[in-house]
Design a protein around this motif. Structure first.
Motif, mmCIF file in Angstrom:
data_model
loop_
_atom_site.group_PDB
_atom_site.id
_atom_site.type_symbol
_atom_site.label_atom_id
_atom_site.label_comp_id
_atom_site.label_asym_id
_atom_site.label_seq_id
_atom_site.Cartn_x
_atom_site.Cartn_y
_atom_site.Cartn_z
ATOM 1 N N LYS A 99 0.834 -1.200 0.000
ATOM 2 C CA LYS A 99 0.000 0.000 0.000
ATOM 3 C C LYS A 99 0.875 1.258 0.000
ATOM 4 O O LYS A 99 0.801 2.103 0.892
ATOM 5 C CB LYS A 99 -0.943 -0.016 1.203
ATOM 6 C CG LYS A 99 -1.880 -1.214 1.194
ATOM 7 C CD LYS A 99 -2.765 -1.255 2.430
ATOM 8 C CE LYS A 99 -3.681 -2.472 2.412
ATOM 9 N NZ LYS A 99 -4.564 -2.539 3.605
ATOM 10 N N HIS A 151 -7.335 3.207 -10.270
ATOM 11 C CA HIS A 151 -7.231 2.649 -8.914
ATOM 12 C C HIS A 151 -8.602 2.576 -8.240
ATOM 13 O O HIS A 151 -8.962 1.553 -7.647
ATOM 14 C CB HIS A 151 -6.279 3.512 -8.094
ATOM 15 C CG HIS A 151 -6.069 3.018 -6.695
ATOM 16 N ND1 HIS A 151 -5.321 1.906 -6.393
ATOM 17 C CD2 HIS A 151 -6.526 3.490 -5.498
ATOM 18 C CE1 HIS A 151 -5.306 1.712 -5.090
ATOM 19 N NE2 HIS A 151 -6.036 2.662 -4.520
ATOM 20 N N HIS A 275 -1.737 2.739 -7.023
ATOM 21 C CA HIS A 275 -0.584 1.870 -6.809
ATOM 22 C C HIS A 275 0.351 2.031 -8.002
ATOM 23 O O HIS A 275 -0.096 2.050 -9.151
ATOM 24 C CB HIS A 275 -1.016 0.411 -6.668
ATOM 25 C CG HIS A 275 -1.720 0.121 -5.380
ATOM 26 N ND1 HIS A 275 -2.616 -0.916 -5.239
ATOM 27 C CD2 HIS A 275 -1.662 0.735 -4.175
ATOM 28 C CE1 HIS A 275 -3.080 -0.925 -4.003
ATOM 29 N NE2 HIS A 275 -2.520 0.069 -3.336
#
Length: 332
Positions: A99, A151, A275
């Motif tokens: 993350k 995302h 990400h």
């Protein structure tokens, strides 16, 4: 060499940079092509972002070419690249869990560390990504902001014939509308600004509406991209029972209808940035497809020396993406 420097809110200047430090072994120097003005840039300019630091070089949406590299860098001189403008430590618990977008030590260019609006920018090579030749500059500059939507969409299942509402048609909202339409959903894009709705209609066969025109209608998925208390509270009432809502816009607080939320078994997601590099790479693949229409999202391209006019247009809310062109240089 020149940069756009924000001394304090509403006080941006064109500032000469006399020299830059020599490159480290893992760094590249990027000669800018375009810089995109983002909603967060405007919030920093207005002084509305609490974690912003001043003075600071502005900007974070950057497209350029590698013109110099350290000895450990694999990219060739001349490689066209986009920039990851959010750092990550790679060592904290969140980074270790993959993350990196919510790294505990994250810094964001143009917000709490010097940004990218400079003619030549030096950054660690791990924060740049090469662009395929078949993605033109006017699409490549959208890779980073579009990765935000890529995302967010991974949190829900947007597919053929599902009903999707996009609340707010700024740059991110327009990108969300285009992607949902591309994926086959029945899309309704909402905004209070008629100019924004007209832009969305130019992007494809997408239904548009003022929020007040949606009376009791609900949707399988709601994407909130306006970032206001009212849009979040109204958006929650638009979700079908058993449906989902994704928040990408940000406001300080909103009222949460707990009984309505529980009784209808709704799902609410928060989504921040992306990400890297996976969401960037997916963004590139969409943009490579000629059927994916983002042509009208960019409203104006102006020399970076005309930054005052560019920021005024962006602040007006009547335009899509405004780009600064860094290729022409500056006479001082």
């Amino acid at each position: 060499m020149w940069e756009l420097y924000l001394n304090k809110p509403h006080d941006m200047v064109l500032r000469k940079v006399e020299r830059q430090p020599p490159l480290k072994d893992d760094e590249v120097k990027i000669q800018l092509i375009y810089g995109g003005i983002c909603g967060s840039d405007l919030r920093v300019f207005k002084g509305n972002l609490k974690h912003a630091s001043y003075p600071i070089r502005a900007g974070h949406e950057v497209l350029g070419r590698v013109v110099e590299k350290g000895k450990d860098v694999k990219y060739e001189i001349g490689t066209r690249v986009v920039l990851l403008p959010n750092t990550f430590c790679g060592e904290c618990d969140l980074c270790s869990a993959g993350k990196t977008n919510i790294c505990r030590h994250k810094k964001s260019l143009g917000i709490n560390t010097d940004g990218g609006f400079i003619e030549e920018l030096i950054v660690p090579s791990k924060y740049v990504l090469p662009i395929p030749d078949d993605v033109p500059d006017n699409k490549a500059i959208l890779i980073e902001p579009f990765a935000v939507i890529v995302h967010a969409f991974k949190k829900v299942n947007i597919m053929k014939d599902r009903s999707v509402a996009i609340v707010g048609c700024g740059n991110e909202g327009m990108l969300a509308a285009v992607l949902a339409h591309y994926l086959g959903a029945h899309v309704t894009a909402m905004d209070i600004n008629p100019a924004k709705l007209e832009m969305v209609r130019n992007l494809g066969d997408i239904r548009t509406a003022h929020p007040n025109e949606i009376n009791g209608e609900t949707f399988d998925i709601v994407i909130e991209a306006a970032g206001t208390r009212q849009s979040i509270e109204r958006g929650l009432q638009m979700v079908n029972p058993g449906g989902e809502m994704v928040l990408i816009g940000m406001t300080q607080e909103a009222s949460f209808p707990v009984t309505h939320f529980v009784r209808n078994e709704l799902t609410l997601y928060g989504s921040i940035i992306y990400h890297y590099p996976s969401d960037f790479l997916q963004s590139i693949e969409y943009l490579r497809d000629h059927r994916f229409n983002v042509n009208d999202i960019i409203s104006r391209i102006v020399p970076f020396t005309k930054f005052r006019e560019a920021y005024e247009w962006a602040l007006s809310g009547d335009y899509g993406k405004i780009l600064l062109d860094f290729r022409g240089g500056c006479d001082g």
